[in-house]
Write an enzyme that holds these catalytic residues in place. Structure first.
Site, short mmCIF file in Angstrom:
data_model
loop_
_atom_site.label_atom_id
_atom_site.label_comp_id
_atom_site.label_asym_id
_atom_site.label_seq_id
_atom_site.Cartn_x
_atom_site.Cartn_y
_atom_site.Cartn_z
N LYS A 1 57.57 13.03 36.58
CA LYS A 1 55.74 13.27 35.83
C LYS A 1 54.61 12.21 37.28
CE LYS A 1 54.69 9.00 33.61
NZ LYS A 1 54.69 7.70 32.80
N ARG A 2 55.29 12.35 38.51
CA ARG A 2 54.18 11.85 39.06
C ARG A 2 53.27 12.67 39.88
NH1 ARG A 2 56.28 6.86 42.35
NH2 ARG A 2 55.65 5.98 40.91
#
Length: 493
Positions: A247-248
């Site tokens: 996600k990052r």
């Protein structure tokens, strides 16, 4: 024969990640293949990040994919007493001990071992403390962790991984490891084993990033006198630069909900996920649910990492092209009645649904979907690129507007003429609409394509699509006449 029992134990720290979804899918397939059970266990011990929203996001993602579970969801925090009891049992049996070494002392020993090029493992300082020494340190309020006492002796410890083959090491390479923090909370390493023993898990299918725990966990199974499950460690899914998808780094593109909200078909996305690291050994790409359950084996999971072929900023592909291609295939080949129900949801969300589509206009509705779906990628296309079939407030794409309409100023006069002739037709069919359009082109001494391509843009807002005259008949005489008469509004004032 022992029942096959598998688990999917996500940590609810956000949405359902596609890597997690693939793990859940492989577990689900193997449970179905063997007639076993799949347990959903939410590992919610990270209380700060484990929100109800995240938990619901995981459950919603699984439900959308159709990955159903036979037991659960169980929540790891509900069994904290079991985890502490296991630690106390190991202490009582001498299989674990209290370690009072401070972080500063451990760091200093590590630095010294590095300098001397010695083993960096814990040196066992507290392993031989007497009961009096332990009581004195506790009385002095010195905090402690609980370490597992790795058995001594000459032995190789390992397991037969269903994907990677034999994995083993010398037990002397494993140092005494922490199982309970100084705040009294057991570590994931222990909790996971205790939960799997309680849930009678027979097969642990998980990512390779958990392999660093496996040998230690096998020692815990043995110490707790429980059967060791079968392990299968899947290689991770990487991006095109060989980095783990996250996600990052990649944003919403790695969330299952992204594909749901983009209009992907659940089974099509499952089909994509399963091929992201598994194959039956042939060129087959598309599987029904029953075919995939029959074909699936753990041994056919690839030993090397799979690649999620996503390039940020790609104007043509908003995600992995293979995911889009598989979705297109199902969109174009699925039963039209089933597709109709899915598109109905999209039309309702956009305020475009007409109850007549389920009644007297159902045949028209299904015919329209069948006619336009060949060029669509997702369900969302029916209300965007296909909006002109269901409403008059559709967008006109810039490219065909410039190429087919604005280039010919005379269309402001020609299309109202054509509208008048279409309006006079008593039978608005393929043959008659084509005859009238071509006759007008002949009279105007222009190429028929100017009329036909211009009509496509004015009537549908699109550059390409089905046969123009099929479009006219499907959209209907009244709407076509009105849109042709309003052509002038597409030109600059």
């Amino acid at each position: 024969m022992t029942e096959t029992r598998l688990r999917f134990p996500p940590s609810p720290t956000g949405y359902l990640h596609i890597g997690g979804a693939r793990t859940a899918l492989y577990n689900w397939l193997y449970a179905k293949k063997t007639g076993g059970k799949l347990i959903l266990r939410i590992e919610d011990t990270d209380t700060e990040r484990s929100t109800q929203e995240s938990i619901q996001g995981i459950i919603d993602g699984l439900e959308w994919l159709g990955i159903d579970f036979d037991e659960g969801p169980y929540f790891q925090t509900e069994f904290s007493a079991d985890h502490k009891a296991a630690a106390e049992r190991l202490l009582a049996e001498g299989k674990a001990y209290k370690c009072f070494c401070t972080k500063e002392e451990l760091d200093a020993k590590r630095e010294a071992a590095l300098a001397a090029k010695q083993n960096l493992g814990y040196d066992g300082t507290c392993a031989g403390l007497s009961e009096e020494e332990i009581n004195a340190k506790e009385a002095a309020g010195i905090p402690y962790v609980i370490r597992f006492r790795v058995p001594e002796g000459d032995r190789r410890i390992g397991y037969d991984d269903k994907i990677l083959g034999r994995i083993e090491c010398d037990i002397k390479e494993v140092d005494d490891f922490v199982i309970v923090r100084s705040n009294g909370k057991p570590l994931y390493l222990l909790c996971n084993v205790v939960d799997d023993i309680r849930d009678r898990i027979s097969h642990v299918v998980r990512g390779q990033d958990h392999m660093t725990n496996t040998i230690k966990q096998i020692l815990l199974y043995e110490a707790l006198e429980a059967p060791v499950p079968v392990f299968a460690h899947m290689p991770l899914t990487l991006d095109t630069k060989k980095a783990k998808i996250s996600k990052r780094s990649h944003g919403e593109i790695v969330a299952v909900q992204f594909y749901r909200d983009k209009g992907f078909l659940p089974w099509a996305f499952n089909n994509f996920l399963v091929l992201l690291g598994w194959s039956a050994g042939d060129d087959k790409e598309f599987y029904t649910k029953e075919e995939l359950i029959e074909a699936f084996t753990l041994e056919r999971i690839n030993k090397s990492s799979s690649v999620f072929n996503y390039n940020k900023g790609d104007a043509k592909f908003f995600t992995d092209p293979k995911a889009i291609a598989i979705n297109e295939h199902y969109l174009r080949t699925m039963d039209i009645t089933e597709l109709g129900e899915l598109v109905k949801v999209e039309l309702k969300a956009e305020g475009l649904w007409d109850e007549a589509y389920a009644g007297e206009k159902q045949q028209w509705y299904h015919h329209t979907l069948d006619m336009i779906r060949d060029r669509f990628h997702t369900l969302k296309d029916f209300t965007s690129r296909g909006r002109a079939y269901f409403a008059d407030d559709f967008d006109v794409e810039e490219k065909p507007l410039k190429k087919n309409v604005l280039k010919y100023e005379e269309l402001k006069e020609w299309f109202p003429m054509l509208a008048d002739r279409f309006e006079q037709l008593s039978d608005f069919n393929l043959e008659e609409t084509e005859r009238v359009a071509r006759e007008l082109a002949d009279e105007l001494e222009i190429k028929p394509g100017i009329i036909i391509n211009g009509m496509r843009t004015v009537v549908t807002g699109q550059l390409a699509g089905p046969s123009m005259f099929d479009i006219l008949v499907t959209i209907g005489q009244e709407r076509v006449v009105r849109r042709l008469r309003e052509v002038a509004k597409l030109y600059p004032a």
